[in-house]
Scaffold this active site. Structure first.
Site, PDB file in Angstrom:
ATOM      1  N   SER A   1      37.254  58.284   4.399  1.00  0.00           N
ATOM      2  CA  SER A   1      36.418  59.541   4.961  1.00  0.00           C
ATOM      3  C   SER A   1      35.288  59.056   5.801  1.00  0.00           C
ATOM      4  O   SER A   1      34.471  57.950   5.472  1.00  0.00           O
ATOM      5  CB  SER A   1      35.567  60.295   3.523  1.00  0.00           C
ATOM      6  OG  SER A   1      36.701  60.924   3.050  1.00  0.00           O
TER       7      SER A   1
ATOM      8  N   GLU B   1      29.433  58.303   6.574  1.00  0.00           N
ATOM      9  CA  GLU B   1      29.563  57.270   5.215  1.00  0.00           C
ATOM     10  C   GLU B   1      30.022  56.112   5.380  1.00  0.00           C
ATOM     11  O   GLU B   1      29.435  55.066   4.665  1.00  0.00           O
ATOM     12  CB  GLU B   1      30.685  57.997   4.328  1.00  0.00           C
ATOM     13  CG  GLU B   1      30.900  57.370   3.173  1.00  0.00           C
ATOM     14  CD  GLU B   1      32.034  58.005   2.216  1.00  0.00           C
ATOM     15  OE1 GLU B   1      32.533  57.441   1.438  1.00  0.00           O
ATOM     16  OE2 GLU B   1      32.105  59.318   2.363  1.00  0.00           O
TER      17      GLU B   1
END
EC number: 1.3.1.98
Length: 323
Positions: free
Chosen positions: A243, A315
């Site tokens: 992600s 992230e």
């Protein structure tokens, strides 16, 4: 480079076999991207790390950390100074029990997937949702990794760390306090989140997890379900960091869905691409550079912001020399 080599090469602390100079990092990261480390150092144990941190600080040599290399984007220039890997802190052991609780200590260098397999073999439940998760225990704790609605902090009891503070560098213990943790945030992160070892950086050395006794076959099935789910969702089809953006409940939709609704799946920048099968994966499709990936991340952020008003938060950690 030459000056750093002469300093470290002639220092007994950095003994042969623990340090490599101008080390290619592409093979050590899940993105398969990035320049070399001026020096890659693997301390043999915690005390060796402490001595090295004191030496590097005294000699004003910059230092950074690398874990499993799965949540970072290493710049095309790589790392200046010394990049430290804790891969030798790789011990797993049961340190105690209380009623049905089993306390398991894992070193920061243990691969998370190895820990979940160890838990299966020892009939211990609690880590099934992390089956197949790339990266190291140290990185998972640092980032407070979250899988299938379970955060790594939900299983924590305590953490041993080292506080980097020049000649005052020392070991310390942390007892888990839920108020210190949040969604993909831990008390071991700085602001901004970085791989750099700065003054007062808390470096995770090991973590103690609270697990429970269970039935081996059931634990194995649940763990393997998560592994297969990751495979079916294309987590490992192409090099990536998983992600790319954090989810934000205030946005109403997962980041991947916002990216998909913005029509960005399949978008390319050089050798980088938004995965056609998952909006929140930015992949190394065709020998991408780190700059390709970073530019594509920024394009996705801008497009989603323009269409929705929401700014996606990466992230992935931008590591190394981006100057």
């Amino acid at each position: 480079m030459n000056n750093l080599f002469s300093i470290l090469h002639n220092t007994p602390l950095f003994q042969e076999g623990t340090i490599e100079f101008y080390k290619p990092l592409k093979p050590l990261t899940s993105y398969k991207i990035g320049g070399p480390a001026e020096a890659l150092f693997c301390p043999k144990d915690e005390d060796h790390l402490k001595e090295a941190l004191i030496f590097l600080s005294k000699n004003k040599i910059s230092a950074s950390l690398i874990g499993g290399g799965t949540n970072i984007l290493v710049s095309d220039k790589g790392f200046r100074g010394v990049l430290i890997s804790l891969k030798n802190l790789n011990k797993i052991e049961i340190i105690g029990e209380s009623e049905n609780k089993v306390f398991v200590r894992a070193g920061a260098g243990v691969l998370t997937d190895k820990l979940t397999k160890w838990a299966v073999e020892n009939s211990l439940s609690g880590l099934e949702c992390f089956g197949g998760l790339p990266g190291s225990v140290g990185g998972a704790v640092f980032m407070n990794a979250r899988c299938y609605d379970v955060s790594i902090s939900d299983r924590l009891k305590s953490i041993k760390y080292i506080l980097a503070d020049g000649d005052k560098t020392e070991f310390a213990e942390y007892e888990y306090n839920p108020s210190d943790w949040d969604y993909k945030a831990s008390p071991f992160q700085q602001n901004p989140v970085s791989t750099e070892i700065t003054k007062n950086r808390k470096i995770v050395l090991s973590a103690v997890f609270t697990l429970t006794h269970g039935i081996k076959e059931e634990i194995a099935v649940k763990t393997e379900e998560k592994v297969q789910d990751r495979i079916s969702k294309g987590h490992f089809k192409e090099p990536s960091a998983g992600s790319t953006f954090k989810n934000n409940r205030a946005f109403g939709l997962p980041s991947g869905k916002l990216i998909e609704d913005a029509g960005l799946k399949g978008l390319c920048e050089g050798g980088a691409q938004v995965a056609p099968w998952h909006g929140n994966f930015i992949i190394n499709k065709h020998d991408a550079s780190a700059s390709d990936i970073k530019t594509l991340i920024e394009k996705v952020q801008k497009t989603v912001k323009d269409k929705t008003g929401f700014l996606l938060e990466p992230e992935v950690i931008f590591a190394g020399d981006w100057g």
